[in-house]
Design an enzyme around this catalytic site. Structure first.
Site, PDB file in Angstrom:
ATOM      1  N   ILE A  57       2.142   4.365   1.356  1.00  0.00           N
ATOM      2  CA  ILE A  57       0.845   5.754   2.635  1.00  0.00           C
ATOM      3  C   ILE A  57       0.574   4.389   3.574  1.00  0.00           C
ATOM      4  O   ILE A  57       0.126   3.415   3.479  1.00  0.00           O
ATOM      5  CB  ILE A  57      -0.026   6.465   1.282  1.00  0.00           C
ATOM      6  CG1 ILE A  57       0.726   7.294   0.220  1.00  0.00           C
ATOM      7  CG2 ILE A  57      -1.256   6.820   2.481  1.00  0.00           C
ATOM      8  CD1 ILE A  57      -0.017   7.576  -0.306  1.00  0.00           C
ATOM      9  N   GLY A  97      -6.275   4.419   5.416  1.00  0.00           N
ATOM     10  CA  GLY A  97      -6.701   5.697   5.997  1.00  0.00           C
ATOM     11  C   GLY A  97      -7.158   5.132   7.330  1.00  0.00           C
ATOM     12  O   GLY A  97      -7.584   4.999   8.921  1.00  0.00           O
ATOM     13  N   VAL A  98      -8.017   3.349   7.448  1.00  0.00           N
ATOM     14  CA  VAL A  98      -8.390   2.830   8.447  1.00  0.00           C
ATOM     15  C   VAL A  98      -8.369   1.994   9.813  1.00  0.00           C
ATOM     16  O   VAL A  98      -8.002   2.078  10.713  1.00  0.00           O
ATOM     17  CB  VAL A  98      -9.313   1.100   7.924  1.00  0.00           C
ATOM     18  CG1 VAL A  98      -9.941   1.263   6.519  1.00  0.00           C
ATOM     19  CG2 VAL A  98      -8.132   0.422   6.721  1.00  0.00           C
ATOM     20  N   HIS A 102      -0.034  -0.965   0.383  1.00  0.00           N
ATOM     21  CA  HIS A 102      -0.308   0.026   0.038  1.00  0.00           C
ATOM     22  C   HIS A 102       0.927   1.006   0.041  1.00  0.00           C
ATOM     23  O   HIS A 102       1.152   1.016   0.496  1.00  0.00           O
ATOM     24  CB  HIS A 102      -1.507  -0.153   1.347  1.00  0.00           C
ATOM     25  CG  HIS A 102      -1.671   0.468   1.149  1.00  0.00           C
ATOM     26  ND1 HIS A 102      -1.265   2.653   1.842  1.00  0.00           N
ATOM     27  CD2 HIS A 102      -3.599   0.303   0.382  1.00  0.00           C
ATOM     28  CE1 HIS A 102      -2.947   3.066   1.529  1.00  0.00           C
ATOM     29  NE2 HIS A 102      -3.966   1.473   0.489  1.00  0.00           N
ATOM     30  N   GLU A 118      -7.933   2.349  13.492  1.00  0.00           N
ATOM     31  CA  GLU A 118      -7.374   2.049  14.268  1.00  0.00           C
ATOM     32  C   GLU A 118      -6.788   2.651  15.007  1.00  0.00           C
ATOM     33  O   GLU A 118      -6.926   2.596  16.001  1.00  0.00           O
ATOM     34  CB  GLU A 118      -6.729   0.761  13.483  1.00  0.00           C
ATOM     35  CG  GLU A 118      -6.567  -0.709  14.225  1.00  0.00           C
ATOM     36  CD  GLU A 118      -8.006  -0.914  15.768  1.00  0.00           C
ATOM     37  OE1 GLU A 118      -7.027  -1.677  16.624  1.00  0.00           O
ATOM     38  OE2 GLU A 118      -8.792  -0.876  15.198  1.00  0.00           O
TER      39      GLU A 118
END
Length: 154
Positions: free
Chosen positions: A59, A62-63, A53, A67
């Site tokens: 990067i 986002g999840v 990723h 978290e």
């Protein structure tokens, strides 16, 4: 007056059930019991998620930023609701209004700011903001439930 605390990694490991590679809080700079927390995630190129990723442009997903904010919220809830040693777990119930403003790249220190919007014995609502210096990486509101751990064999 609220009590102010800080956590090193040993205290974080005692507070949270998470372990590598999913432990996303490295240090708690400041925890004001019943109010808010400022935690830090040191984002390293060695993180497993950077392998895919994205190749050539790593990067943080986002999840995983959310978290990290949720894990910070769990520490705040455990301390504020006096749950330490109780075996209780803090589970996500809802994520609302998540906004991603700037990418989180390897080498960053991600400042995790979380506070209570609503605090009850079994359900808490939080605001969260992940910062890269003075730039916002993510803003979100989320709800969590305080629950007993699953029984053996469940």
């Amino acid at each position: 007056m609220s009590e102010v605390k800080s956590y090193d990694i040993r205290k974080i490991l005692n507070a949270l059930p998470h372990r590598y590679p999913l432990l996303l809080v490295d240090r708690v700079e400041k925890l004001t019991v019943g109010e808010e927390i400022h935690a830090v995630k040191a984002v390293s190129f060695n993180e497993q998620f950077f392998q895919g990723h994205f190749p050539g442009r790593p990067i943080m997903p986002g999840v995983l930023i959310i978290e990290a904010l949720a894990q910070s919220a769990a520490i705040l809830a455990i301390e504020s609701l006096e749950l330490a040693g109780s075996g209780k777990l803090v589970y996500f119930m809802a994520i609302e209004d998540a906004k991603f403003r700037n990418p989180v790249e390897p080498g960053c220190l991600l400042d995790l700011h979380v506070g209570f919007v609503q605090k009850r014995a079994r359900v808490c609502k939080f605001w969260g903001k992940a910062m890269l210096g003075d730039k916002v990486a993510c803003e979100v509101q989320f709800t969590a439930m305080i629950a007993d751990p699953p029984a053996e064999g469940e």
